[in-house]
Scaffold this motif. Structure first.
Motif, PDB file in Angstrom:
ATOM      1  N   GLU A  90       0.827  -1.206   0.000  1.00 23.21           N
ATOM      2  CA  GLU A  90       0.000   0.000   0.000  1.00 23.21           C
ATOM      3  C   GLU A  90       0.863   1.257   0.000  1.00 23.21           C
ATOM      4  O   GLU A  90       0.554   2.243  -0.675  1.00 23.21           O
ATOM      5  CB  GLU A  90      -0.924  -0.001   1.212  1.00 23.21           C
ATOM      6  CG  GLU A  90      -2.033  -1.032   1.163  1.00 23.21           C
ATOM      7  CD  GLU A  90      -2.818  -1.084   2.463  1.00 23.21           C
ATOM      8  OE1 GLU A  90      -4.055  -1.197   2.373  1.00 23.21           O
ATOM      9  OE2 GLU A  90      -2.230  -1.002   3.544  1.00 23.21           O
ATOM     10  N   GLN A  91       1.953   1.234   0.757  1.00 19.70           N
ATOM     11  CA  GLN A  91       2.835   2.389   0.813  1.00 19.70           C
ATOM     12  C   GLN A  91       3.521   2.637  -0.525  1.00 19.70           C
ATOM     13  O   GLN A  91       3.642   3.785  -0.972  1.00 19.70           O
ATOM     14  CB  GLN A  91       3.847   2.200   1.943  1.00 19.70           C
ATOM     15  CG  GLN A  91       3.198   2.226   3.319  1.00 19.70           C
ATOM     16  CD  GLN A  91       4.161   1.907   4.450  1.00 19.70           C
ATOM     17  OE1 GLN A  91       5.349   1.665   4.228  1.00 19.70           O
ATOM     18  NE2 GLN A  91       3.654   1.894   5.680  1.00 19.70           N
ATOM     19  N   VAL A  92       3.936   1.566  -1.188  1.00 20.01           N
ATOM     20  CA  VAL A  92       4.529   1.702  -2.516  1.00 20.01           C
ATOM     21  C   VAL A  92       3.506   2.289  -3.495  1.00 20.01           C
ATOM     22  O   VAL A  92       3.825   3.172  -4.298  1.00 20.01           O
ATOM     23  CB  VAL A  92       5.050   0.335  -3.012  1.00 20.01           C
ATOM     24  CG1 VAL A  92       5.403   0.387  -4.498  1.00 20.01           C
ATOM     25  CG2 VAL A  92       6.272  -0.096  -2.203  1.00 20.01           C
ATOM     26  N   ARG A  93       2.264   1.813  -3.423  1.00 19.70           N
ATOM     27  CA  ARG A  93       1.219   2.340  -4.302  1.00 19.70           C
ATOM     28  C   ARG A  93       0.961   3.814  -4.031  1.00 19.70           C
ATOM     29  O   ARG A  93       0.682   4.590  -4.953  1.00 19.70           O
ATOM     30  CB  ARG A  93      -0.086   1.550  -4.149  1.00 19.70           C
ATOM     31  CG  ARG A  93      -0.029   0.135  -4.660  1.00 19.70           C
ATOM     32  CD  ARG A  93      -1.427  -0.374  -5.058  1.00 19.70           C
ATOM     33  NE  ARG A  93      -2.479  -0.045  -4.121  1.00 19.70           N
ATOM     34  CZ  ARG A  93      -2.836  -0.793  -3.081  1.00 19.70           C
ATOM     35  NH1 ARG A  93      -2.181  -1.923  -2.820  1.00 19.70           N
ATOM     36  NH2 ARG A  93      -3.826  -0.435  -2.290  1.00 19.70           N
ATOM     37  N   CYS A  94       1.035   4.218  -2.782  1.00 19.00           N
ATOM     38  CA  CYS A  94       0.804   5.617  -2.443  1.00 19.00           C
ATOM     39  C   CYS A  94       1.887   6.497  -3.055  1.00 19.00           C
ATOM     40  O   CYS A  94       1.590   7.574  -3.600  1.00 19.00           O
ATOM     41  CB  CYS A  94       0.752   5.797  -0.928  1.00 19.00           C
ATOM     42  SG  CYS A  94       0.291   7.467  -0.406  1.00 19.00           S
ATOM     43  N   PHE A  95       3.136   6.069  -2.992  1.00 24.62           N
ATOM     44  CA  PHE A  95       4.204   6.826  -3.641  1.00 24.62           C
ATOM     45  C   PHE A  95       3.936   6.948  -5.131  1.00 24.62           C
ATOM     46  O   PHE A  95       4.079   8.033  -5.724  1.00 24.62           O
ATOM     47  CB  PHE A  95       5.553   6.151  -3.405  1.00 24.62           C
ATOM     48  CG  PHE A  95       6.351   6.716  -2.268  1.00 24.62           C
ATOM     49  CD1 PHE A  95       7.278   7.716  -2.492  1.00 24.62           C
ATOM     50  CD2 PHE A  95       6.183   6.252  -0.982  1.00 24.62           C
ATOM     51  CE1 PHE A  95       8.024   8.252  -1.450  1.00 24.62           C
ATOM     52  CE2 PHE A  95       6.919   6.768   0.069  1.00 24.62           C
ATOM     53  CZ  PHE A  95       7.842   7.776  -0.163  1.00 24.62           C
ATOM     54  N   ALA A  96       3.542   5.840  -5.761  1.00 27.74           N
ATOM     55  CA  ALA A  96       3.268   5.865  -7.198  1.00 27.74           C
ATOM     56  C   ALA A  96       2.097   6.783  -7.522  1.00 27.74           C
ATOM     57  O   ALA A  96       2.128   7.530  -8.512  1.00 27.74           O
ATOM     58  CB  ALA A  96       3.006   4.450  -7.700  1.00 27.74           C
TER      59      ALA A  96
ATOM     60  N   LEU B 231      11.260   3.839  -6.994  1.00 30.34           N
ATOM     61  CA  LEU B 231      10.347   3.009  -7.775  1.00 30.34           C
ATOM     62  C   LEU B 231       9.247   3.847  -8.431  1.00 30.34           C
ATOM     63  O   LEU B 231       8.737   3.492  -9.499  1.00 30.34           O
ATOM     64  CB  LEU B 231       9.721   1.930  -6.884  1.00 30.34           C
ATOM     65  CG  LEU B 231      10.671   0.844  -6.368  1.00 30.34           C
ATOM     66  CD1 LEU B 231       9.962  -0.041  -5.348  1.00 30.34           C
ATOM     67  CD2 LEU B 231      11.209  -0.004  -7.517  1.00 30.34           C
ATOM     68  N   ALA B 232       8.886   4.933  -7.780  1.00 27.45           N
ATOM     69  CA  ALA B 232       7.833   5.820  -8.297  1.00 27.45           C
ATOM     70  C   ALA B 232       8.379   6.869  -9.258  1.00 27.45           C
ATOM     71  O   ALA B 232       7.607   7.671  -9.798  1.00 27.45           O
ATOM     72  CB  ALA B 232       7.114   6.507  -7.144  1.00 27.45           C
ATOM     73  N   GLY B 233       9.696   6.894  -9.462  1.00 24.59           N
ATOM     74  CA  GLY B 233      10.288   7.883 -10.351  1.00 24.59           C
ATOM     75  C   GLY B 233      10.583   9.208  -9.701  1.00 24.59           C
ATOM     76  O   GLY B 233      10.733  10.229 -10.386  1.00 24.59           O
TER      77      GLY B 233
ATOM     78  N   GLU C   5      11.250  14.892  -5.199  1.00 25.23           N
ATOM     79  CA  GLU C   5      10.919  15.727  -6.352  1.00 25.23           C
ATOM     80  C   GLU C   5      10.758  14.865  -7.597  1.00 25.23           C
ATOM     81  O   GLU C   5      11.483  13.875  -7.795  1.00 25.23           O
ATOM     82  CB  GLU C   5      12.011  16.754  -6.578  1.00 25.23           C
ATOM     83  CG  GLU C   5      11.715  17.773  -7.664  1.00 25.23           C
ATOM     84  CD  GLU C   5      12.695  18.920  -7.665  1.00 25.23           C
ATOM     85  OE1 GLU C   5      12.681  19.720  -6.692  1.00 25.23           O
ATOM     86  OE2 GLU C   5      13.513  19.012  -8.601  1.00 25.23           O
ATOM     87  N   LYS C   6       9.795  15.248  -8.433  1.00 23.00           N
ATOM     88  CA  LYS C   6       9.590  14.577  -9.712  1.00 23.00           C
ATOM     89  C   LYS C   6      10.455  15.267 -10.758  1.00 23.00           C
ATOM     90  O   LYS C   6      10.250  16.447 -11.059  1.00 23.00           O
ATOM     91  CB  LYS C   6       8.114  14.647 -10.114  1.00 23.00           C
ATOM     92  CG  LYS C   6       7.790  13.894 -11.392  1.00 23.00           C
ATOM     93  CD  LYS C   6       6.287  13.853 -11.645  1.00 23.00           C
ATOM     94  CE  LYS C   6       5.920  13.026 -12.847  1.00 23.00           C
ATOM     95  NZ  LYS C   6       4.450  12.904 -13.006  1.00 23.00           N
ATOM     96  N   PRO C   7      11.451  14.564 -11.303  1.00 29.44           N
ATOM     97  CA  PRO C   7      12.346  15.241 -12.244  1.00 29.44           C
ATOM     98  C   PRO C   7      11.632  15.601 -13.537  1.00 29.44           C
ATOM     99  O   PRO C   7      10.671  14.923 -13.953  1.00 29.44           O
ATOM    100  CB  PRO C   7      13.446  14.202 -12.476  1.00 29.44           C
ATOM    101  CG  PRO C   7      12.820  12.892 -12.154  1.00 29.44           C
ATOM    102  CD  PRO C   7      11.809  13.159 -11.076  1.00 29.44           C
ATOM    103  N   ALA C   8      12.098  16.656 -14.154  1.00 32.75           N
ATOM    104  CA  ALA C   8      11.570  17.033 -15.465  1.00 32.75           C
ATOM    105  C   ALA C   8      12.048  16.030 -16.507  1.00 32.75           C
ATOM    106  O   ALA C   8      13.159  15.477 -16.391  1.00 32.75           O
ATOM    107  CB  ALA C   8      12.038  18.432 -15.827  1.00 32.75           C
ATOM    108  N   PRO C   9      11.241  15.733 -17.521  1.00 33.03           N
ATOM    109  CA  PRO C   9      11.669  14.812 -18.551  1.00 33.03           C
ATOM    110  C   PRO C   9      12.859  15.373 -19.329  1.00 33.03           C
ATOM    111  O   PRO C   9      12.993  16.596 -19.474  1.00 33.03           O
ATOM    112  CB  PRO C   9      10.430  14.673 -19.435  1.00 33.03           C
ATOM    113  CG  PRO C   9       9.646  15.905 -19.207  1.00 33.03           C
ATOM    114  CD  PRO C   9       9.905  16.283 -17.776  1.00 33.03           C
TER     115      PRO C   9
END
Length: 252
Positions: A123-129, A216-218, A244-248
């Motif tokens: 569940e925690q992994v899914r929350c990160f995703a 795992l969530a990028g 932080e979500k990196p820019a493509p």
């Protein structure tokens, strides 16, 4: 833990939550407001908005705030407070549910250890995703976490007095499962009126485990602090991590 779900804690504790959790959220609100001002533009999503203890003062600063919570009882408490009716909230499990708005967010955050009410690693992994999917490039996922202190639990259990007054005592009784990394606890309030139980179950995770969930969530870890005042992280007490979500990458 029969019939335990993501809404259980809030449904059983909403009427006493603000009374039992009185620490001042101002430092958290200041930190988040500064990070929002320093990040990409866009709305902000709080996971587990609860009774609005951080939600409402942050929205009062002009933040376009949205929320998710599994407990209708907790959200009803927020709705009864000034400004609470103005916050759009989706009822559902923060590990999976998408906000009703369908927006992408400049920040997703979860405070007061609430992330760890997700009771399995899956569940925690899914929350990160789920959080990563909702972020714009450059957006941040912020978590306030307790550093696991398993040494407190001799024989994997403990009873602690949280409040003692002339007419009442509030205890917490906890059983520790080191294999599943779970604390299964009950707040016990004993007074002249009788007693009540308020269950609180958590699945803790170590900082390195959270960092792996983020990868795992990028997401990439941007900062880890020992608290909202940006103290050095010393692997004790409550701490704050910013991912932080990196820019493509630009097209070649």
């Amino acid at each position: 833990m029969e019939d335990h779900g993501p809404e259980t804690y809030g449904e059983l504790n909403a009427d006493v939550y603000d009374e039992w959790h009185t620490h001042d959220p101002t430092e958290a609100v200041d930190f988040l407001a500064d990070l929002i001002a320093d990040g990409p533009p866009g709305p902000v999503l709080e996971l587990a908005v609860g009774t609005g203890r951080v939600t409402l003062p942050l929205a009062a600063r002009g933040v376009d705030l949205h929320g998710i919570d599994a407990s209708e009882a907790m959200v009803a408490r927020m709705r009864a407070k000034p400004g609470g009716e103005e916050i759009p909230v989706t009822i559902g499990d923060m590990a999976d549910v998408a906000p009703d708005s369908g927006d992408r967010f400049a920040m997703v955050f979860v405070v007061f250890s609430t992330f760890f009410f997700l009771m399995t690693q899956e569940e925690q992994v899914r929350c990160f995703a789920n959080a990563a999917e909702r972020l714009v490039p450059g957006g941040r996922f912020v978590l306030e976490c307790p550093m696991p202190d398993v040494a407190r639990y001799g024989r994997n259990q403990a009873v602690e007095a949280l409040q003692v007054g002339l007419g009442h005592v509030r205890l917490i009784a906890v059983r520790h499962d080191p294999v599943e990394q779970r604390f299964e606890g009950q707040h016990v309030l004993i007074s002249a009126e009788g007693f009540r139980l308020a269950p609180a179950f958590m699945r803790y995770a170590w900082p390195s485990e959270l960092d792996l969930m983020a990868r795992l969530a990028g997401l990439e870890r941007r900062d880890r602090w020992g608290g909202w005042r940006r103290e050095p992280f010393r692997a004790e007490g409550m701490y704050v991590t910013v991912y932080e979500k990196p820019a493509p990458p630009p097209p070649s």
